[in-house]
Design an enzyme around this catalytic site. Structure first.
Site, PDB file in Angstrom:
ATOM      1  N   ASP A  99       0.785  -1.236   0.000  1.00 35.33           N
ATOM      2  CA  ASP A  99       0.000   0.000   0.000  1.00 35.33           C
ATOM      3  C   ASP A  99       0.818   1.287   0.000  1.00 35.33           C
ATOM      4  O   ASP A  99       0.349   2.329   0.441  1.00 35.33           O
ATOM      5  CB  ASP A  99      -0.915  -0.006   1.234  1.00 35.33           C
ATOM      6  N   GLU A 121      -0.226  -9.017  -0.934  1.00 34.72           N
ATOM      7  CA  GLU A 121      -0.824  -8.409   0.277  1.00 34.72           C
ATOM      8  C   GLU A 121      -2.049  -7.565  -0.107  1.00 34.72           C
ATOM      9  O   GLU A 121      -2.159  -6.372   0.206  1.00 34.72           O
ATOM     10  CB  GLU A 121       0.179  -7.572   1.073  1.00 34.72           C
ATOM     11  N   GLU A 135      -2.182   5.134   2.756  1.00 38.07           N
ATOM     12  CA  GLU A 135      -2.107   3.700   2.441  1.00 38.07           C
ATOM     13  C   GLU A 135      -3.469   3.069   2.125  1.00 38.07           C
ATOM     14  O   GLU A 135      -3.579   2.203   1.256  1.00 38.07           O
ATOM     15  CB  GLU A 135      -1.440   2.936   3.593  1.00 38.07           C
ATOM     16  N   HIS A 212       6.332   5.878  12.557  1.00 39.99           N
ATOM     17  CA  HIS A 212       6.590   6.567  11.290  1.00 39.99           C
ATOM     18  C   HIS A 212       5.348   7.036  10.546  1.00 39.99           C
ATOM     19  O   HIS A 212       5.448   7.799   9.585  1.00 39.99           O
ATOM     20  CB  HIS A 212       7.419   5.680  10.350  1.00 39.99           C
ATOM     21  N   ARG A 214       2.422   8.746   8.677  1.00 36.58           N
ATOM     22  CA  ARG A 214       2.205  10.167   8.345  1.00 36.58           C
ATOM     23  C   ARG A 214       1.162  10.811   9.243  1.00 36.58           C
ATOM     24  O   ARG A 214       1.324  11.943   9.680  1.00 36.58           O
ATOM     25  CB  ARG A 214       1.744  10.283   6.884  1.00 36.58           C
ATOM     26  N   HIS A 245      13.153   5.892  12.586  1.00 36.93           N
ATOM     27  CA  HIS A 245      12.928   5.977  11.137  1.00 36.93           C
ATOM     28  C   HIS A 245      13.730   7.159  10.571  1.00 36.93           C
ATOM     29  O   HIS A 245      13.928   8.164  11.245  1.00 36.93           O
ATOM     30  CB  HIS A 245      11.423   6.173  10.903  1.00 36.93           C
TER      31      HIS A 245
END
Ligand code: UD1
Ligand code: UDP
Length: 386
Positions: A99, A121, A135, A212, A214, A245
């Site tokens: 994604d 996936e 995503e 991490h 967004r 990250h």
């Protein structure tokens, strides 16, 4: 029937690389498939760490990563580079994973080339288009473009059926991340850094942290880190290990809130091998990652998920993963609960494998061979009981 089909794997970030690696290794063993590997390098260093571990050498590397890249930057650069690569290679099938924006850009470019798309996936959903962002939309749009859907679980299969994806196009394969994990975690593993090798995992309780997403950037992450400061100040046997990250927006807030604190170890992202083995030694895991939610149950590690939604309900149902959001007091309460209440800890520390059995990549290759008529045996679906 053709002698061979050309299958192009397109990926660009760390998790896609970890989860595509078993598929690529399996393709390389298959005489009916000519694999071509094209990486966008939406991630640079974190991608290279994985390519190196699995000895994968891309045929094409678009090297698109830029500091502070926007979604528009990634989409434009990935599509324009992949257009050239697909024009040149003319693959029969393009495989994308999951994604990310590379995933969607790869699928859309393949579609513009009228090339078949296989989605590894497939079918994960929160049904909230802004969570996780972007995503949820990336995987939905990729699903709309895909011809072959490799759903990891029965839940993701049902999601696709509910969206009217033809049953014949969906294969329940298990998640390839479990294949990768099986190759990587070992009881006798030795870390090659003094910090990780020096920790007394029997007498200290290691909380492994990653963040991490967004939608968590800024204040939500700050609240989580404030909660961690409090936990560490109250529990002298807790060590926090936090591979931070590479995103500068994450690193800034982490160092402001957690820099120079005793028993809080801020380190660079770990290679997959030490990271997976560290999960195996940790007491509990605090994360907003998707992949870690899938790996940790296999290792019997409780996971507190720093998000409000998840597309991975299976381990929540199994009781090893809990969705707790990012509010400071909630994070403190949930972590303390697992530190103080042994029976609750043991209840969550149950090993379960709802996401895979280590054979997902093989099923994906078998499904491709079946679809392209190299075989007349449709692979058996992955089931949790296996
Ligand atoms: C991306 C994916 C997300 C996935 C995550 C896995 C998108 C929009 N987001 O998010 O779905 O869960 O990867 O980690 O596709 N950076 C480096 N070196 C690296 C990697 C990143 O310096 O090796 C820095 C760069 O400054 C880059 C920034 O991190 O601009 C953000 O990277 P980006 O891929 O845009 O977003 P992620 O948050 O990593
Ligand atoms: N991971 C890693 N090193 C780290 C942190 C995570 O190799 O320092 C691995 C982890 O085991 C999992 C994957 O990276 O397989 C998850 O990546 P990430 O959390 O970046 O992305 P997501 O899964 O949320 O898309």
């Amino acid at each position: 029937m053709r002698e061979k089909i050309k299958v192009m794997a397109v990926f660009g970030t760390r998790p896609e690389a970890i989860k595509m690696a078993p598929v690529i290794l399996e393709m390389q063993k298959c005489k009916e498939i000519m694999p071509v590997i094209a990486v966008t390098a939406q991630h640079r260093d974190m991608l290279d760490q994985v390519l190196h571990l699995f000895s994968i050498e891309p045929d094409y590397d678009l090297n698109i990563m830029a500091k502070g890249q926007t979604l528009f930057d990634i989409t434009q650069r990935a599509m324009s580079g992949l257009d050239d690569v697909m024009t040149r290679e003319k693959p029969d099938l393009v495989l994308v994973h999951g994604d990310t924006t590379t995933t969607f850009a790869g699928a859309l470019t393949a579609y513009y080339h009228e090339t078949a798309v296989g989605h590894v996936e497939a079918g994960l959903r929160t049904y909230n288009k802004y969570s996780p962002f972007p995503e949820e939309m990336n995987r939905k749009l990729t699903g709309a473009l895909a011809d072959l859907h490799f759903a990891p679980t029965a839940t993701s299969y049902e999601n696709l059926l509910n969206e009217n994806v033809p049953k014949k196009d969906i294969f329940i394969t298990g998640n390839t991340v479990i294949d990768a994990l099986h190759r990587t975690v070992r009881e006798d593993y030795q870390f090659d850094t003094p910090l990780l090798e020096g920790i007394d995992y029997l007498h200290k309780r290691v909380i492994l942290v990653t963040t991490h997403r967004r939608e968590n950037l800024g204040e939500p992450m700050r609240h989580v880190y404030e909660a961690l400061r409090q936990i560490v100040s109250e529990y002298s046997d807790v060590e926090v290990i936090f591979p931070v990250h590479k995103n500068p927006k994450v690193r800034k807030v982490v160092s402001e809130e957690l820099g120079n604190l005793p028993r809080v170890h801020l380190i660079d992202p770990l290679d997959y091998e030490p990271f997976a083995n560290l999960m195996h030694r940790a007491y509990l895991i605090l994360t907003d990652s998707g992949g870690i939610q899938e790996e940790a149950p296999s290792l019997g590690k409780p996971v507190l998920v720093l998000r409000d939604t998840t597309e991975r309900p299976e381990a929540i149902k199994a009781g090893t993963v809990k969705l707790i959001g990012t509010q400071k007091q909630r994070v403190i309460d949930e972590v303390k609960y697992l530190l103080d209440d042994r029976s609750e800890y043991m209840r969550m520390a149950n090993t379960c494998n709802p996401y895979g059995d280590g054979l997902a990549a093989r099923r994906i290759i078998d499904a491709i061979l079946y679809r392209y008529e190299f075989s007349d045996v449709r692979p058996q679906p992955f089931t949790i009981d296996k």
